[in-house]
Design a protein around this motif. Structure first.
Motif, PDB file in Angstrom:
ATOM      1  N   LEU A  89       0.841  -1.203   0.000  1.00 33.88           N
ATOM      2  CA  LEU A  89       0.000   0.000   0.000  1.00 33.88           C
ATOM      3  C   LEU A  89       0.875   1.252   0.000  1.00 33.88           C
ATOM      4  O   LEU A  89       0.575   2.245  -0.662  1.00 33.88           O
ATOM      5  CB  LEU A  89      -0.930  -0.017   1.222  1.00 33.88           C
ATOM      6  N   HIS A  90       2.004   1.186   0.713  1.00 33.98           N
ATOM      7  CA  HIS A  90       2.943   2.319   0.747  1.00 33.98           C
ATOM      8  C   HIS A  90       3.536   2.560  -0.642  1.00 33.98           C
ATOM      9  O   HIS A  90       3.652   3.692  -1.100  1.00 33.98           O
ATOM     10  CB  HIS A  90       4.054   2.013   1.750  1.00 33.98           C
ATOM     11  N   GLN A  91       3.898   1.463  -1.308  1.00 31.92           N
ATOM     12  CA  GLN A  91       4.515   1.615  -2.633  1.00 31.92           C
ATOM     13  C   GLN A  91       3.551   2.294  -3.606  1.00 31.92           C
ATOM     14  O   GLN A  91       3.963   3.098  -4.424  1.00 31.92           O
ATOM     15  CB  GLN A  91       4.901   0.254  -3.184  1.00 31.92           C
ATOM     16  N   ARG A  92       2.284   1.935  -3.509  1.00 35.32           N
ATOM     17  CA  ARG A  92       1.331   2.465  -4.491  1.00 35.32           C
ATOM     18  C   ARG A  92       0.705   3.806  -4.070  1.00 35.32           C
ATOM     19  O   ARG A  92       0.481   4.670  -4.921  1.00 35.32           O
ATOM     20  CB  ARG A  92       0.242   1.394  -4.698  1.00 35.32           C
ATOM     21  N   PHE A  93       0.452   3.976  -2.767  1.00 40.16           N
ATOM     22  CA  PHE A  93      -0.322   5.172  -2.341  1.00 40.16           C
ATOM     23  C   PHE A  93       0.445   6.072  -1.383  1.00 40.16           C
ATOM     24  O   PHE A  93      -0.007   7.127  -1.036  1.00 40.16           O
ATOM     25  CB  PHE A  93      -1.639   4.735  -1.670  1.00 40.16           C
ATOM     26  N   LYS A  94       1.614   5.655  -0.928  1.00 38.65           N
ATOM     27  CA  LYS A  94       2.459   6.407   0.016  1.00 38.65           C
ATOM     28  C   LYS A  94       1.716   6.646   1.348  1.00 38.65           C
ATOM     29  O   LYS A  94       0.728   7.379   1.413  1.00 38.65           O
ATOM     30  CB  LYS A  94       2.925   7.725  -0.604  1.00 38.65           C
ATOM     31  N   SER A 200      -1.820   9.639  -1.802  1.00 36.81           N
ATOM     32  CA  SER A 200      -2.705   9.614  -2.978  1.00 36.81           C
ATOM     33  C   SER A 200      -4.065   9.096  -2.568  1.00 36.81           C
ATOM     34  O   SER A 200      -4.212   8.427  -1.555  1.00 36.81           O
ATOM     35  CB  SER A 200      -2.187   8.660  -4.053  1.00 36.81           C
ATOM     36  N   GLU A 201      -5.029   9.356  -3.421  1.00 33.85           N
ATOM     37  CA  GLU A 201      -6.371   8.810  -3.172  1.00 33.85           C
ATOM     38  C   GLU A 201      -6.315   7.299  -3.266  1.00 33.85           C
ATOM     39  O   GLU A 201      -5.552   6.743  -4.060  1.00 33.85           O
ATOM     40  CB  GLU A 201      -7.356   9.372  -4.199  1.00 33.85           C
ATOM     41  N   ILE A 202      -7.101   6.635  -2.436  1.00 29.83           N
ATOM     42  CA  ILE A 202      -7.076   5.176  -2.401  1.00 29.83           C
ATOM     43  C   ILE A 202      -8.515   4.659  -2.400  1.00 29.83           C
ATOM     44  O   ILE A 202      -9.348   5.174  -1.652  1.00 29.83           O
ATOM     45  CB  ILE A 202      -6.274   4.673  -1.172  1.00 29.83           C
ATOM     46  N   THR A 203      -8.786   3.714  -3.273  1.00 27.15           N
ATOM     47  CA  THR A 203     -10.101   3.066  -3.264  1.00 27.15           C
ATOM     48  C   THR A 203      -9.916   1.626  -2.817  1.00 27.15           C
ATOM     49  O   THR A 203      -8.807   1.092  -2.878  1.00 27.15           O
ATOM     50  CB  THR A 203     -10.734   3.052  -4.671  1.00 27.15           C
ATOM     51  N   VAL A 204     -11.012   1.005  -2.407  1.00 28.42           N
ATOM     52  CA  VAL A 204     -10.943  -0.395  -1.983  1.00 28.42           C
ATOM     53  C   VAL A 204     -10.453  -1.259  -3.152  1.00 28.42           C
ATOM     54  O   VAL A 204      -9.604  -2.138  -2.994  1.00 28.42           O
ATOM     55  CB  VAL A 204     -12.323  -0.870  -1.477  1.00 28.42           C
ATOM     56  N   GLN A 205     -10.962  -0.968  -4.343  1.00 30.35           N
ATOM     57  CA  GLN A 205     -10.587  -1.764  -5.516  1.00 30.35           C
ATOM     58  C   GLN A 205      -9.088  -1.643  -5.796  1.00 30.35           C
ATOM     59  O   GLN A 205      -8.393  -2.650  -6.023  1.00 30.35           O
ATOM     60  CB  GLN A 205     -11.423  -1.282  -6.720  1.00 30.35           C
ATOM     61  N   ALA A 206      -8.567  -0.404  -5.745  1.00 30.15           N
ATOM     62  CA  ALA A 206      -7.138  -0.202  -6.021  1.00 30.15           C
ATOM     63  C   ALA A 206      -6.275  -0.844  -4.923  1.00 30.15           C
ATOM     64  O   ALA A 206      -5.217  -1.419  -5.202  1.00 30.15           O
ATOM     65  CB  ALA A 206      -6.835   1.288  -6.137  1.00 30.15           C
ATOM     66  N   ALA A 207      -6.743  -0.766  -3.679  1.00 29.61           N
ATOM     67  CA  ALA A 207      -5.992  -1.397  -2.580  1.00 29.61           C
ATOM     68  C   ALA A 207      -5.966  -2.905  -2.771  1.00 29.61           C
ATOM     69  O   ALA A 207      -4.940  -3.561  -2.569  1.00 29.61           O
ATOM     70  CB  ALA A 207      -6.641  -1.042  -1.245  1.00 29.61           C
ATOM     71  N   SER A 248     -11.775   4.472   4.619  1.00 28.15           N
ATOM     72  CA  SER A 248     -11.868   5.024   5.974  1.00 28.15           C
ATOM     73  C   SER A 248     -12.902   6.149   6.022  1.00 28.15           C
ATOM     74  O   SER A 248     -12.858   7.078   5.212  1.00 28.15           O
ATOM     75  CB  SER A 248     -10.510   5.565   6.402  1.00 28.15           C
ATOM     76  N   LEU A 249     -13.809   6.060   6.966  1.00 27.99           N
ATOM     77  CA  LEU A 249     -14.817   7.120   7.100  1.00 27.99           C
ATOM     78  C   LEU A 249     -14.189   8.405   7.629  1.00 27.99           C
ATOM     79  O   LEU A 249     -14.750   9.480   7.520  1.00 27.99           O
ATOM     80  CB  LEU A 249     -15.932   6.660   8.051  1.00 27.99           C
ATOM     81  N   VAL A 250     -12.992   8.299   8.204  1.00 32.43           N
ATOM     82  CA  VAL A 250     -12.307   9.474   8.753  1.00 32.43           C
ATOM     83  C   VAL A 250     -11.424  10.140   7.688  1.00 32.43           C
ATOM     84  O   VAL A 250     -11.436  11.352   7.541  1.00 32.43           O
ATOM     85  CB  VAL A 250     -11.451   9.060   9.974  1.00 32.43           C
ATOM     86  N   PHE A 251     -10.671   9.326   6.940  1.00 31.09           N
ATOM     87  CA  PHE A 251      -9.667   9.893   6.026  1.00 31.09           C
ATOM     88  C   PHE A 251     -10.067   9.836   4.551  1.00 31.09           C
ATOM     89  O   PHE A 251      -9.289  10.222   3.690  1.00 31.09           O
ATOM     90  CB  PHE A 251      -8.324   9.176   6.212  1.00 31.09           C
ATOM     91  N   GLU A 252     -11.245   9.326   4.231  1.00 29.68           N
ATOM     92  CA  GLU A 252     -11.702   9.233   2.844  1.00 29.68           C
ATOM     93  C   GLU A 252     -11.507  10.576   2.125  1.00 29.68           C
ATOM     94  O   GLU A 252     -11.811  11.608   2.739  1.00 29.68           O
ATOM     95  CB  GLU A 252     -13.207   8.884   2.865  1.00 29.68           C
ATOM     96  N   PRO A 253     -11.023  10.684   0.904  1.00 32.18           N
ATOM     97  CA  PRO A 253     -10.711   9.604  -0.033  1.00 32.18           C
ATOM     98  C   PRO A 253      -9.255   9.129   0.050  1.00 32.18           C
ATOM     99  O   PRO A 253      -8.771   8.458  -0.851  1.00 32.18           O
ATOM    100  CB  PRO A 253     -10.960  10.266  -1.388  1.00 32.18           C
ATOM    101  N   ARG A 254      -8.553   9.506   1.128  1.00 32.38           N
ATOM    102  CA  ARG A 254      -7.143   9.118   1.255  1.00 32.38           C
ATOM    103  C   ARG A 254      -6.940   8.203   2.451  1.00 32.38           C
ATOM    104  O   ARG A 254      -5.966   8.352   3.188  1.00 32.38           O
ATOM    105  CB  ARG A 254      -6.251  10.354   1.390  1.00 32.38           C
TER     106      ARG A 254
END
Ligand SMILES: N[C@@H](CC=O)C(=O)O
Length: 289
Positions: A89-94, A200-207, A248-254
């Motif tokens: 996840l770090h590699q793709r979304f930092k 970066s923005e993260i979606t469930v699908q991308a994760a 995350s309901l707190v950090f969405e969309p990141r």
């Protein structure tokens, strides 16, 4: 196997020494062993984990950190299990922030911990008083938010290990981490509820895609079929189970929430040590070519 009395000279006959000993033993002998310039010591204690000159290695993440080094530290089990899921996840979304709560099995405290849990359950069922000596309180039918010693900042050492070691393995002090470590009445495999905030923005699908191809990770995430990571399914497995992926309901969309279960005796200790030895041997073979 032939079991011999320990001596530095006898260990120096070997290419690899896997130390599963106390920090005191490791502090006294590790550097004496590697002084022959050949024997590689893989130390499972915390003695050298935070020394700048000693690499702290999860081979799928930072095998290159041990190039040319003979003393290599194996991370704490809780960190190693989390790192397997966090790294892709770090590699793709930092990663910016990691917030974790752990659910740690009795075997994290050794065979004595397992025995105390089993005996305690029998005592409880017989209606007798449940004794606690390995754990700070009786563990059966309880959870204990106390693993290792309390530090001045109010966190325990187990919790701070997650912070220090994640930053060292990932080579980034910028990742803010915090952890609440809890002992639970299971025998084996540690679990972790993790929330991340990413750059970066993260979606469930991308994760799911990032985790799907990652070495050492099994995505177990089909809530409708009641499939998610659990200690009973993670026990005995080399791979760490990752599931319950949610924005995350707190950090969405990141941000992402997820749950991890991993066999801490394997990925968190013995397996990781053997993988370090294999990666070291590959480095040596390549140097000889
Ligand atoms: N420090 C850990 C050991 C790893 O299994 C724990 O106490 O659970």
């Amino acid at each position: 196997m032939k079991v011999e009395l320990f001596s530095v000279a006898a260990v120096q006959e070997c290419d690899y020494a896997l130390l599963a000993v106390s920090g005191g033993f490791s502090t006294e002998f590790s550097q004496q062993i590697t002084a022959n310039g050949r024997t590689c010591v893989i130390d499972n204690s915390s003695a050298f984990r935070y020394h700048d000159s000693v690499p702290l290695v999860v081979p799928e993440i930072n095998a290159s950190a041990m190039k040319g080094k003979l003393l290599i530290a194996n991370p704490n089990c809780t960190t190693a299990i989390a790192a397997m899921a966090l790294w892709p996840l770090h590699q793709r979304f930092k990663l910016r922030k990691v917030i974790m709560s752990t659910y740690q099995a009795a075997s994290g405290a050794g065979a004595e911990g397992m025995a105390e849990l089993e005996e305690g359950i029998r005592s409880h069922i017989r209606g007798e008083q449940v004794k606690a000596s390995v754990f700070a309180h009786p563990l059966p039918f309880n959870v204990i938010p106390h693993i290792d010693a309390f530090q001045e900042n109010g966190y325990t050492k187990e919790e701070m290990k997650v912070v220090w070691e994640t930053q060292k393995i990932f080579g980034s002090k910028e990742i803010a981490c915090s952890c609440t470590a809890v002992r639970i009445p299971t025998l084996r495999a540690h679990s972790e509820a993790i929330t991340i905030e990413t750059e970066s923005e993260i979606t469930v699908q991308a994760a799911r895609e990032a985790l799907g191809g990652a070495p050492g990770v099994d995505v177990v995430d089909d809530p409708a079929a009641k499939r998610y990571p659990m200690p009973v399914t993670a026990t005995g497995k080399h791979n760490v189970e990752v599931g319950r992926l949610r924005s995350s309901l707190v950090f969405e969309p990141r941000g992402l929430d997820f749950f991890v279960s991993g066999d801490q005796l394997l990925r968190g200790a013995a397996l990781n040590a053997v993988l370090i030895a294999e990666a070291k041997q590959a480095e040596r073979d390549e140097a000889e070519l």
